[in-house]
Design an enzyme around this catalytic site. Sequence first.
Site, PDB file in Angstrom:
ATOM      1  N   CYS A 129      18.011  10.385  10.909  1.00 40.58           N
ATOM      2  CA  CYS A 129      17.735  11.235  11.811  1.00 40.58           C
ATOM      3  C   CYS A 129      17.863  12.154  10.111  1.00 40.58           C
ATOM      4  O   CYS A 129      18.359  12.657  10.436  1.00 40.58           O
ATOM      5  CB  CYS A 129      19.109  10.985  12.376  1.00 40.58           C
ATOM      6  SG  CYS A 129      19.342  12.746  12.873  1.00 40.58           S
ATOM      7  N   CYS A 132      19.164  15.679  11.858  1.00 39.41           N
ATOM      8  CA  CYS A 132      20.257  15.737  11.145  1.00 39.41           C
ATOM      9  C   CYS A 132      20.625  15.803   9.399  1.00 39.41           C
ATOM     10  O   CYS A 132      20.753  16.097   9.266  1.00 39.41           O
ATOM     11  CB  CYS A 132      21.280  14.439  11.264  1.00 39.41           C
ATOM     12  SG  CYS A 132      21.207  13.436  12.750  1.00 39.41           S
ATOM     13  N   ASP A 133      19.635  15.447   8.758  1.00 40.40           N
ATOM     14  CA  ASP A 133      19.708  15.662   7.458  1.00 40.40           C
ATOM     15  C   ASP A 133      18.618  15.930   6.529  1.00 40.40           C
ATOM     16  O   ASP A 133      18.653  15.968   5.325  1.00 40.40           O
ATOM     17  CB  ASP A 133      20.337  14.147   6.802  1.00 40.40           C
ATOM     18  CG  ASP A 133      21.178  13.586   7.450  1.00 40.40           C
ATOM     19  OD1 ASP A 133      22.382  14.064   8.279  1.00 40.40           O
ATOM     20  OD2 ASP A 133      21.462  11.914   7.600  1.00 40.40           O
TER      21      ASP A 133
HETATM   22  C1  LIG Z   1      25.165   8.573   9.831  1.00 43.89           C
HETATM   23  C2  LIG Z   1      24.811   9.539  11.023  1.00 43.89           C
HETATM   24  C3  LIG Z   1      24.708  10.948  11.042  1.00 43.89           C
HETATM   25  C4  LIG Z   1      24.686  12.040  11.650  1.00 43.89           C
HETATM   26  N1  LIG Z   1      24.307  13.040  11.959  1.00 43.89           N
HETATM   27  C5  LIG Z   1      24.733  14.433  12.859  1.00 43.89           C
HETATM   28  C6  LIG Z   1      24.095  15.782  12.731  1.00 43.89           C
HETATM   29  O1  LIG Z   1      24.603  15.665  10.994  1.00 43.89           O
HETATM   30  N2  LIG Z   1      24.532  16.383  13.510  1.00 43.89           N
HETATM   31  C7  LIG Z   1      24.291  15.644  14.578  1.00 43.89           C
HETATM   32  O2  LIG Z   1      24.040  16.622  15.724  1.00 43.89           O
HETATM   33  N3  LIG Z   1      24.192  14.564  15.474  1.00 43.89           N
HETATM   34  C8  LIG Z   1      24.411  13.857  13.888  1.00 43.89           C
HETATM   35  N4  LIG Z   1      24.225  12.137  14.458  1.00 43.89           N
HETATM   36  C9  LIG Z   1      23.989  11.694  15.231  1.00 43.89           C
HETATM   37  C10 LIG Z   1      25.642  11.943  16.625  1.00 43.89           C
HETATM   38  O3  LIG Z   1      26.042  10.796  15.481  1.00 43.89           O
HETATM   39  C11 LIG Z   1      25.151  11.209  17.844  1.00 43.89           C
HETATM   40  O4  LIG Z   1      23.750  11.976  18.165  1.00 43.89           O
HETATM   41  C12 LIG Z   1      26.371  11.303  18.858  1.00 43.89           C
HETATM   42  O5  LIG Z   1      27.821  10.879  17.908  1.00 43.89           O
HETATM   43  C13 LIG Z   1      26.667  10.796  20.053  1.00 43.89           C
HETATM   44  O6  LIG Z   1      26.945  10.753  20.712  1.00 43.89           O
HETATM   45  P1  LIG Z   1      27.845   9.808  21.900  1.00 43.89           P
HETATM   46  O7  LIG Z   1      29.391  10.169  22.567  1.00 43.89           O
HETATM   47  O8  LIG Z   1      26.748  10.067  22.870  1.00 43.89           O
HETATM   48  O9  LIG Z   1      27.395   7.969  20.803  1.00 43.89           O
HETATM   49  P2  LIG Z   1      28.967   7.505  20.141  1.00 43.89           P
HETATM   50  O10 LIG Z   1      28.956   8.787  18.950  1.00 43.89           O
HETATM   51  O11 LIG Z   1      27.631   6.450  19.675  1.00 43.89           O
HETATM   52  O12 LIG Z   1      29.433   7.045  20.795  1.00 43.89           O
HETATM   53  C14 LIG Z   1      29.574   5.778  21.432  1.00 43.89           C
HETATM   54  C15 LIG Z   1      30.877   5.031  21.923  1.00 43.89           C
HETATM   55  O13 LIG Z   1      31.557   4.489  22.254  1.00 43.89           O
HETATM   56  C16 LIG Z   1      32.072   3.223  22.049  1.00 43.89           C
HETATM   57  N5  LIG Z   1      31.036   1.975  22.454  1.00 43.89           N
HETATM   58  C17 LIG Z   1      30.735   0.992  23.083  1.00 43.89           C
HETATM   59  N6  LIG Z   1      30.450  -0.209  22.842  1.00 43.89           N
HETATM   60  C18 LIG Z   1      31.182   0.390  23.305  1.00 43.89           C
HETATM   61  C19 LIG Z   1      32.139  -1.555  24.259  1.00 43.89           C
HETATM   62  N7  LIG Z   1      31.597  -1.956  24.130  1.00 43.89           N
HETATM   63  N8  LIG Z   1      33.591  -1.053  23.658  1.00 43.89           N
HETATM   64  C20 LIG Z   1      34.137   0.031  24.054  1.00 43.89           C
HETATM   65  N9  LIG Z   1      33.696   1.018  23.184  1.00 43.89           N
HETATM   66  C21 LIG Z   1      32.090   0.931  23.013  1.00 43.89           C
HETATM   67  C22 LIG Z   1      32.181   3.798  21.018  1.00 43.89           C
HETATM   68  O14 LIG Z   1      32.035   2.561  19.717  1.00 43.89           O
HETATM   69  C23 LIG Z   1      31.747   5.122  21.327  1.00 43.89           C
HETATM   70  O15 LIG Z   1      33.155   5.197  20.666  1.00 43.89           O
HETATM   71  C24 LIG Z   1      24.465  11.477  12.768  1.00 43.89           C
HETATM   72  C25 LIG Z   1      24.775   9.779  13.173  1.00 43.89           C
HETATM   73  C26 LIG Z   1      24.945   8.829  12.705  1.00 43.89           C
HETATM   74  C27 LIG Z   1      25.304   7.560  12.683  1.00 43.89           C
END
Ligand SMILES: Cc1cc2nc3c(=O)[nH]c(=O)nc-3n(C[C@H](O)[C@H](O)[C@H](O)COP(=O)(O)OP(=O)(O)OC[C@H]3O[C@@H](n4cnc5c(N)ncnc54)[C@H](O)[C@@H]3O)c2cc1C
Length: 297
Positions: A129, A132-133
């Site tokens: 990303c 992000c980084d």
């Molecule tokens: C390494 C990394 C660094 C990042 N750095 C940044 C940053 O610096 N700044 C920033 O703004 N964003 C950053 N991001 C992006 C950010 O993390 C995502 O945009 C954000 O987490 C999205 O949130 P979400 O709740 O939509 O999904 P997610 O955080 O992906 O959460 C999904 C949830 O669904 C659950 N889930 C999925 N499938 C199942 C299933 N079958 N059964 C039960 N549970 C399930 C998972 O366990 C999790 O709890 C980064 C991402 C990564 C991977």
Amino acid sequence: MHDILILGGGPAGLTAAIYATRACRDTLVIAEQVGGAASIAHRIDNYSALPKINGYDLTAKMYDQSVSLGAKHKSDKIVKITASGSTKVVETESGIFEGRSLILALGSRYRKIGLDGEDELLGSGISYCATCDGNFFKRRTVAVVGGGDTALSDALFLSKIATKVILIHRRNEFRASASLVSALQNSGVEVVYDSIVEKLQGNPLSAIIVRNLKTGCVINYQIDGLFVAIGSDPCVDLIKEEIALTDSKYIITDRHMRTNIPGVYAAGDIRDTPLRQIITACADGAIAAETASSDLK
Ligand SMILES: Cc1cc2nc3c(=O)[nH]c(=O)nc-3n(C[C@H](O)[C@H](O)[C@H](O)COP(=O)(O)OP(=O)(O)OC[C@H]3O[C@@H](n4cnc5c(N)ncnc54)[C@H](O)[C@@H]3O)c2cc1C
């Protein structure tokens, strides 16, 4: 029977839980990994008012806040979702849960290149990303892998931050939009066509070995960071037969986070949205919970 079942415990799901419980709705969050993708971010510099926080601490605060407001949490893997009826039924590995409405916040997964050491180098030179980084690589040398819109946007974004950007693409033409391809021409980004990254070197990452697929020629590039931009897969497998999706399989919502199925909402990275970040996932979660709550009235 819960008022609102929230599937996913990342920033979108946890923020939805905060808003749903504050609206006095009986709320259950079901998630495999509390904190989601954000919990593995080593350092987050773009979440308002909390600079330099790590992802684990940030999402733990969100989780604690939701619990203190009364949200219930179930740590489990979801295996089946039946969303079309007025009662929404969610099956996990350990039980069956019912809700009057459903917020889908299951996130998406970045595609990896599949090289040895890739997982260990996350946060030590490898990123998925640029938004992000990218800022951590000011005046450094970075490479981007990919040939679509994300890869070209990332390369152009990084070209304003890094001293040198190398874009590695396995074909000899890009899938990205014409405007991005044309912007690339005067950007100073060095493009390496017909090539793949074959090996990662150093920890932290210090070099990559790149192979030209046509000539077999191998080049060692000294770099500080590698941005992998080869796409991501939204976690829609359990619901894709029922719900309206874009061609790239992201869930289509209106601006209130309603999907095409009554009583079903989507928030965060699983949704068709122009920016996939923690702050936007939180905002989606807040809107989804407010809409779900008011639709229940
Ligand atoms: C390494 C990394 C660094 C990042 N750095 C940044 C940053 O610096 N700044 C920033 O703004 N964003 C950053 N991001 C992006 C950010 O993390 C995502 O945009 C954000 O987490 C999205 O949130 P979400 O709740 O939509 O999904 P997610 O955080 O992906 O959460 C999904 C949830 O669904 C659950 N889930 C999925 N499938 C199942 C299933 N079958 N059964 C039960 N549970 C399930 C998972 O366990 C999790 O709890 C980064 C991402 C990564 C991977």
